[in-house]
Each structure stands twice: as structure tokens, then as C-alpha cells.
Motif scaffolding. Structure first.
Motif, PDB file in Angstrom:
ATOM      1  N   ILE A  58       0.847  -1.187   0.000  1.00  0.00           N
ATOM      2  CA  ILE A  58       0.000   0.000   0.000  1.00  0.00           C
ATOM      3  C   ILE A  58       0.887   1.242   0.000  1.00  0.00           C
ATOM      4  N   ASP A  59       0.600   2.179  -0.921  1.00  0.00           N
ATOM      5  CA  ASP A  59       1.344   3.426  -1.045  1.00  0.00           C
ATOM      6  C   ASP A  59       0.421   4.584  -0.680  1.00  0.00           C
ATOM      7  N   ARG A  60       0.768   5.278   0.393  1.00  0.00           N
ATOM      8  CA  ARG A  60      -0.036   6.417   0.834  1.00  0.00           C
ATOM      9  C   ARG A  60       0.754   7.717   0.744  1.00  0.00           C
ATOM     10  N   SER A  61       1.697   7.822  -0.184  1.00  0.00           N
ATOM     11  CA  SER A  61       2.563   8.995  -0.276  1.00  0.00           C
ATOM     12  C   SER A  61       1.856  10.207  -0.881  1.00  0.00           C
ATOM     13  N   ASP A  62       0.917  10.017  -1.788  1.00  0.00           N
ATOM     14  CA  ASP A  62       0.170  11.117  -2.397  1.00  0.00           C
ATOM     15  C   ASP A  62      -1.136  11.334  -1.629  1.00  0.00           C
ATOM     16  N   ASP A  63      -1.993  12.145  -2.196  1.00  0.00           N
ATOM     17  CA  ASP A  63      -3.301  12.379  -1.588  1.00  0.00           C
ATOM     18  C   ASP A  63      -4.191  11.148  -1.665  1.00  0.00           C
ATOM     19  N   LYS A  66      -2.808   4.040  -3.072  1.00  0.00           N
ATOM     20  CA  LYS A  66      -2.643   3.075  -4.155  1.00  0.00           C
ATOM     21  C   LYS A  66      -2.204   1.752  -3.556  1.00  0.00           C
ATOM     22  N   SER A  67      -2.738   0.663  -4.091  1.00  0.00           N
ATOM     23  CA  SER A  67      -2.331  -0.656  -3.598  1.00  0.00           C
ATOM     24  C   SER A  67      -1.942  -1.544  -4.780  1.00  0.00           C
TER      25      SER A  67
END
Length: 86
Positions: A58-63, A66-67
Motif C-alpha cells: 500500500i502506497d499512501r505517499s500522495d493524496d 494506491k495498492s
């Protein structure tokens, strides 16, 4: 930290038991997938084995979040299955 230690201990215990079993299911932390993964391993013959896993990153770097689904797949050939070091 205690939870991570417990998960590592459970993963090692499952892996140790899996060395003599025909089938094994286990949780792997810090293995072939980026994130912790659930794996199923099957010994097809004395010399051939296969493994499939399921993991999610899971990528929570932006607003937005994304998984990515990760499916590690392994086929292994054991060269000397009757020996102690294979």
C-alpha cells in the motif's frame, strides 16, 4: 516490537514443520514479497516443489491511496533429496 517478534517466531515454527510435510501454509515476514505474505507450499515429488504467495503493498505517499497485489511464485528443484543438506 513484541508483535513482530511473535510473528517471526510463528513463521520460523511453521517453516521448520514444513520441511517434512507434503503441504505447508504459513505467514512470511521479510521474505520474497515486499510486505508480509501468506504462502502455500506443496511438494510435488521428492525432487520438485512449488510455492505461491499473496501479499499487498500500500502506497499512501500522495493524496490518494494506491495498492498493488503481489503474487510470489516459486518452483524448486531439490538436487539431492535423500541427503541432509538440500
Amino acid at each position: 516490537m513484541k508483535m513482530i517478534s511473535l510473528l517471526l517466531l510463528l513463521a520460523m515454527a511453521a517453516t521448520t514443520r514444513a520441511q517434512t510435510a507434503q503441504n505447508a501454509a504459513y505467514l512470511e515476514v521479510g521474505g520474497s514479497a515486499i510486505a508480509p505474505s501468506l504462502n502455500y507450499e506443496r511438494r510435488f515429488t521428492e525432487s520438485w516443489a512449488g510455492r505461491i504467495g499473496l501479499s499487498a503493498a500500500i502506497d499512501r505517499s500522495d493524496d490518494e491511496t494506491k495498492s498493488t497485489l503481489i503474487l510470489p511464485l516459486t518452483v524448486s528443484w531439490i538436487s539431492h533429496p535423500q541427503g541432509n543438506h538440500h
